[in-house]
Structures are given as C-alpha cells and as structure tokens.
Design a protein around this motif. Structure first.
Motif, PDB file in Angstrom:
ATOM      1  N   PHE A 157       0.692  -1.287   0.094  1.00 21.01           N
ATOM      2  CA  PHE A 157      -0.067  -0.072   0.098  1.00 21.01           C
ATOM      3  C   PHE A 157       0.911   1.135   0.148  1.00 21.01           C
ATOM      4  CE2 PHE A 157      -2.787  -3.193   1.810  1.00 21.01           C
ATOM      5  CZ  PHE A 157      -3.898  -3.155   0.973  1.00 21.01           C
ATOM      6  N   GLY A 158       2.208   1.125   0.457  1.00 17.43           N
ATOM      7  CA  GLY A 158       2.991   2.353   0.218  1.00 17.43           C
ATOM      8  C   GLY A 158       3.897   2.609  -0.955  1.00 17.43           C
ATOM      9  N   ALA A 162      -0.400  -1.169  -5.087  1.00 17.75           N
ATOM     10  CA  ALA A 162      -1.854  -1.621  -4.711  1.00 17.75           C
ATOM     11  C   ALA A 162      -2.810  -1.306  -5.913  1.00 17.75           C
ATOM     12  CB  ALA A 162      -2.309  -0.975  -3.271  1.00 17.75           C
ATOM     13  N   GLY A 163      -2.334  -0.290  -6.621  1.00 18.53           N
ATOM     14  CA  GLY A 163      -3.179   0.129  -7.752  1.00 18.53           C
ATOM     15  C   GLY A 163      -3.571  -0.808  -8.611  1.00 18.53           C
ATOM     16  N   GLY A 168      -8.300   3.120  -6.127  1.00 16.79           N
ATOM     17  CA  GLY A 168      -8.001   4.187  -5.267  1.00 16.79           C
ATOM     18  C   GLY A 168      -6.576   4.890  -5.566  1.00 16.79           C
ATOM     19  N   ASN A 169      -6.431   5.810  -4.748  1.00 17.88           N
ATOM     20  CA  ASN A 169      -5.075   6.480  -5.048  1.00 17.88           C
ATOM     21  C   ASN A 169      -3.867   5.916  -4.469  1.00 17.88           C
ATOM     22  OD1 ASN A 169      -6.501   8.620  -6.695  1.00 17.88           O
ATOM     23  ND2 ASN A 169      -7.191   9.429  -4.728  1.00 17.88           N
ATOM     24  N   PHE A 170      -3.006   5.235  -4.943  1.00 22.30           N
ATOM     25  CA  PHE A 170      -1.790   4.624  -4.475  1.00 22.30           C
ATOM     26  C   PHE A 170      -0.765   5.055  -5.208  1.00 22.30           C
ATOM     27  CE2 PHE A 170      -5.236   1.448  -3.809  1.00 22.30           C
ATOM     28  CZ  PHE A 170      -5.266   1.417  -2.577  1.00 22.30           C
ATOM     29  N   PRO A 171       0.511   5.311  -4.638  1.00 22.36           N
ATOM     30  CA  PRO A 171       0.857   4.588  -3.201  1.00 22.36           C
ATOM     31  C   PRO A 171       0.297   5.767  -2.190  1.00 22.36           C
ATOM     32  CG  PRO A 171       2.674   5.969  -4.092  1.00 22.36           C
ATOM     33  CD  PRO A 171       1.546   5.571  -5.142  1.00 22.36           C
TER      34      PRO A 171
END
Length: 443
Positions: A157-158, A162-163, A168-171
C-alpha cells in the motif's frame, strides 16, 4: 592492575586522536578487556569505561573503522552485566553511546548508520523470538514469515503495487507508515494465530518441522502471488516503497545544531526510530516476563505436563506467546521495508529465520540483554567482519581462489558458532538468571 588499566585507556584515547588505525582499535579492545575482566575497584572500572567511550567515539569519528563500533557494543555489554556500577552511570554512558557516539560516527561513515539500523531491526526481532523460544520454549523455524507479512503489509500500500488490483489513489502518503506499523501488529498477530493453531498442538522436533514448512509457505506465496492477480509482484519484489516525510525531523535537528544532508537525514531518522522501537520492545518484554503470562510461559518451557497439572491452559498460553513474537517481528518489517524502499521474497528465506534463532541462542535463551547482544554480534559478523575479511583476502592474497571467499561461508560460520556455543557455553553469552542459577546448582 588499576594503574595498568587506566594507562591503557589513556594511551588508546591519545592514539584515537593522533593515529586512528586498526592496531589502535585492537589496543582499545584489549584495554576494554582489561577494564571488564580484571579485578578493579568500582570507581576505577567506571572511569575506565567512561574514558573508553570517549576514545572509541573519537576513533570512529576520525577513522570510520567499524572495529570502533565493536568496542562501543562491548562497553554496552559491560554496562549491562558488570556488578557494582551505579545505575545512573549505566544510563548516562548507555545514552551517550546510543545518542551521541554512534551518530557522530555515522556522519563520518554512513555505513555505521546502516549497521546500527540493521542491528536494531534484528535485535527487536530477536527479542520477539526470545518470547517464543526463550520464555515459552517453542522452537520456531519459520519466524521470518512474520517479518515478511509486516514488510509486505506496508510495501503493497505504500507503493504503486496496490493500484494493480485495487481502485484508489496509490501509493498512500508516507505518513501512513506510522498507521501501518499498528496495522502490521494486528496482521502478524492474526498470522501467528493461524499458523499457531495447527502447529502448537505439537512439540519438540515436530513443532520445528511444521513451523519451518509454514514459514516457507508464506515466502512461496509472496513469490507466486503475481498471478492471476498481481498482489506481491512475485520474485521481482516491490519498489519504491514509500518513506514518511521528515521535514519536521530536519527542522528539529537544525534547531539542535545538527546539519543533515540527503545521505544522512533518513539514515539518522531510521536509526533513532529503531532505537525507540527497541526501547518499547524491551519494556514490553520486561513487563511480560514479570506478568502471569511470563510465569506461565516459563512453566511450560520447564515442564508442560507439570504446567498443565497446575491449571495452565497450554494451547491458549502458547498462542499468546506466538502472537506476541509475531507482532514484534511484523512492526520491524514495516520499518525494514520503508528504510530499504524495496521488499522481495529473497529477504525472508529459511536462512533468515535460522539467523535470528542463532542470535537468541548465542546471546542466551530467555535473556533480554543476551538477545540484543546476539543480534549485534551476528549482524556485525555478517555485514562487516566477513565482508571486510573477504576484501582483505582479494586484495592482499590474490593467489587464493575466489571460491575461498569468507563472505560465501556465512552459513558455515554460523553453524560453527552454534556448535561451539553448545559445547563450551550452552547457556549463552549473557544467560538468563534462572538458567544461571540452574547451572550453578549443577556445578
């Protein structure tokens, strides 16, 4: 003997300023040996340790030779183990070494910071495994699995990883690393529960084999979860893993008169963060050892049947130990991933689990200072001494075949250390008080 020890310390102090070389470092280590093992008055011993702390700090600052770091570790061990040293002296010298000597040396040689961070990470994990092996007597050969779960918890997720499978907006912003340190405690504790439920119904060699297999399962999952959904990016690993912003830290250090640059700002930050985490882990270990859970773990370690007869529920008590050790490892995995900015399955092999176990055995099972000393000794041996010796062999003895490279024989060296420890000092370098008392009774 008192005059000789003071003379050696003063000579080393002068040479650390005028001629900081390898021979000077060995003189300092010899002076430390005299100060630690000779029969000295408490005041003389304390003065010697203070002089040697200053001398090793000057030596590291002027030379950057990591032998000086070995000397500082030796002083910390002396402060921990030697009797009749006032507590305030132990605290002042210990804080001076950790908060002044090592950072001063790190600015002269950034590898000192890297070595200190790695020692701290492995020390915290050794303290976690010490709960499982040292206190509860449960042989866990898959401990690196929890380290992997913690590291991947933040790495996924950092980073942009994760994208690839979530919307969502990752990282996530780097500030979330602190939140994920708490999340990693939960995820690794749950992982410890899931692994422990089937494994902890066994004991002895069977438990070791099952935990070894389950630990390898976690690594293989990380290696293969790149399809059909790319969660871990497989053997290629995840990079770049986000770091927390430290503008506030730079401002704080600037207010204290410490100038940081791009090569030292994050190194100093992670070094101090690891120190804080070790302090919290040590505090948790001490409280656990003195709690009813700690006494129950010791009872199970000594005799499971007797402990069960006294009303101690075996499986729940073992599970608490397993989950506690897993949580300590998981939170250090988050720090490891952020500090390295790269996470891959190759960092969490069986050798990593055995190395952490070797640290606990070397220091003394059940001993908190022993686990820290074991982590420091094997980390310095692996990251510094073996590699330095290899460079010496390649440059000074070029006729020796490349196959005879000391750095390639890490497993052999660790194995020899464990064999020698089992033969000559099975209780460890700093044995637990209970083990020491048992050995004195047998003697």
């Amino acid at each position: 003997m008192s005059l000789l020890s003071l003379a050696l310390s003063l000579v080393f102090l002068v040479l650390s300023f005028l001629a900081p070389n390898t021979l000077t470092a060995f003189l300092g280590l010899g002076a430390l040996g005299v100060a630690a093992f000779a029969r000295l008055e408490p005041r003389v011993r304390t003065l010697n340790l203070a002089l040697l702390t200053l001398a090793f700090t000057l030596f590291l600052r002027n030379s950057g030779n990591t032998l000086g770091l070995i000397g500082l570790v030796g002083i910390l061990v002396a402060l921990t183990t030697l009797p009749r040293i006032p507590r305030w002296i132990r605290v002042v010298l210990g804080l001076a070494i950790l908060l002044l000597s090592v950072p001063i040396a790190g600015f002269a040689n950034t590898f000192i910071f890297e070595l200190g961070i790695q020692i701290g990470i492995f020390a915290a994990m050794s303290l976690g495994l010490n709960v499982v092996v040292g206190m509860a007597g449960l042989l866990d050969l898959g401990y690196a699995a929890f380290f992997a779960v913690g590291a991947y918890t933040w790495a996924i997720f950092g980073s942009p990883q994760a994208g690839k499978f979530l919307q969502g907006n990752f990282p996530l912003p780097g500030e979330y690393m602190y939140l994920f340190m708490f999340i990693a405690v939960v995820t690794t504790a749950i992982t410890g529960l899931l692994i422990g439920l089937p494994a902890l119904r066994l004991r002895g060699d069977y438990l070791a084999i099952v935990t070894l297999g389950l630990g390898e399962v976690v690594r293989i999952l990380a290696n293969n979860l790149d399809h059909p959904i790319n969660i871990t990016n497989g053997p290629q690993g995840i990079t770049p893993v986000g770091r927390p912003p430290i503008d506030w830290f730079r401002s704080l250090m600037g207010a204290l008169g410490v100038r940081l640059d791009e090569t030292t700002d994050y190194q100093l930050f992670f070094y101090l963060l690891v120190l804080v985490m070790i302090g919290l882990v040590v505090l948790a270990n001490v409280n656990l050892a003195n709690s009813r859970f700690g006494r129950a773990w010791v009872a199970i370690r000594e005799d499971e049947i007797a402990a069960q007869a006294m009303g101690i529920p075996l499986l729940p008590t073992k599970l608490i130990a397993f989950m506690t050790g897993a949580a300590f490892s998981g939170v250090m995995g988050v720090i490891y991933g952020a500090q390295r900015t790269f996470v891959s399955p190759e960092s969490f092999t069986l050798l990593a689990s055995i190395t952490i176990l070797a640290m606990v055995i070397l220091g003394g099972m059940g001993s908190i200072p022993g686990a820290i000393l074991g982590a420091a000794a094997l980390t310095i041996l692996n990251l510094d001494i073996l590699k330095t010796f290899s460079e010496f062999v390649r440059t000074s003895l070029p006729w020796i075949p490349s196959q005879v490279d000391p750095a390639k024989y890490e497993r052999l060296v660790f194995g020899l250390i464990l064999v020698l420890m089992m033969i000559y000092r099975p209780q460890g370098l700093i044995p637990e008080a209970r083990h020491r008392a048992e050995l004195e009774e047998e003697a």
